[in-house]
Design a protein around this motif. Structure first.
Motif, mmCIF file in Angstrom:
data_model
loop_
_atom_site.group_PDB
_atom_site.id
_atom_site.type_symbol
_atom_site.label_atom_id
_atom_site.label_comp_id
_atom_site.label_asym_id
_atom_site.label_seq_id
_atom_site.Cartn_x
_atom_site.Cartn_y
_atom_site.Cartn_z
ATOM 1 N N GLU A 114 0.854 -1.181 0.000
ATOM 2 C CA GLU A 114 0.000 0.000 0.000
ATOM 3 C C GLU A 114 0.894 1.237 0.000
ATOM 4 O O GLU A 114 1.853 1.310 0.762
ATOM 5 N N ILE A 115 0.584 2.201 -0.890
ATOM 6 C CA ILE A 115 1.350 3.448 -0.938
ATOM 7 C C ILE A 115 0.386 4.624 -1.030
ATOM 8 O O ILE A 115 -0.783 4.455 -1.356
ATOM 9 N N GLU A 116 0.899 5.817 -0.746
ATOM 10 C CA GLU A 116 0.161 7.056 -0.963
ATOM 11 C C GLU A 116 0.651 7.670 -2.257
ATOM 12 O O GLU A 116 1.860 7.678 -2.524
ATOM 13 N N ILE A 117 -0.278 8.189 -3.053
ATOM 14 C CA ILE A 117 0.086 8.926 -4.264
ATOM 15 C C ILE A 117 -0.736 10.201 -4.329
ATOM 16 O O ILE A 117 -1.837 10.270 -3.786
ATOM 17 N N ASN A 118 -0.175 11.209 -4.979
ATOM 18 C CA ASN A 118 -0.955 12.414 -5.230
ATOM 19 C C ASN A 118 -1.263 12.484 -6.718
ATOM 20 O O ASN A 118 -0.560 11.910 -7.546
ATOM 21 N N LEU A 119 -2.351 13.154 -7.036
ATOM 22 C CA LEU A 119 -2.805 13.278 -8.418
ATOM 23 C C LEU A 119 -2.403 14.645 -8.948
ATOM 24 O O LEU A 119 -2.617 15.664 -8.283
ATOM 25 N N THR A 120 -1.837 14.663 -10.158
ATOM 26 C CA THR A 120 -1.349 15.916 -10.736
ATOM 27 C C THR A 120 -1.305 15.811 -12.251
ATOM 28 O O THR A 120 -1.553 14.749 -12.819
#
Length: 162
Positions: A114-120
């Protein structure tokens, strides 16, 4: 504080998996079977290019929907996920923007986590995903002289078992 490590079935710390400076990844919970990613130990967070994004509410909680075309000339994928957080992120030029973060599964080689990602918007970048150090910490090491050590995942995610 030292990072907690998970022991394998024999009570040993699992071996770290080596990565090159670029790798192919999958984000199965988002319906993305394969995506080119630049491994960037200088970036704290991971970033995912989206062509469009929109907010909505589900069960009273904030969600985000988005569209991405993982490969040039490939099929568009539409995905949705609960919003984990919104944070200010500085890009490589020092410009700060507020971005939506979500949590999702990353599959890279033999590792799934599980990872965190940001949307851009990364449309002018060579790689639709930037894999930052918080996503690779504790499971991977990076050899910047090598690339694509784990090959391409299959074009399509496996379907449900029959």
């Amino acid at each position: 504080m030292p990072m907690a490590r998970t022991l394998d079935g024999a009570g040993q710390e699992p071996a770290m998996v080596e990565l090159g400076w670029r790798e192919w990844v999958a984000l199965p919970a988002l319906g993305i079977a394969r995506l080119r990613a630049k491994v960037d130990t200088g970036a704290r967070s991971s970033a995912l290019h989206v062509d469009a994004q929109w907010r909505f509410s589900e069960g009273g909680a904030p969600w985000v929907g988005f569209r991405i075309t993982p490969a040039r000339g490939g099929d568009e994928v539409e995905a949705r996920a609960p919003i984990l957080d919104e944070r200010e992120v500085a890009d490589s030029g020092g410009r700060r923007t507020r971005r939506i973060f979500l949590s999702t599964r990353l599959r890279l080689g033999s590792v799934e986590r599980e990872i965190e990602i940001n949307l851009t918007d990364r449309r002018n970048m060579l790689f639709p995903m930037l894999l930052g150090r918080t996503a690779i910490a504790g499971a991977f090491t990076v050899d910047p002289a090598r690339s694509s050590l784990h090959g391409k995942p299959p074009r399509h995610l496996p379907g449900p078992a029959a």
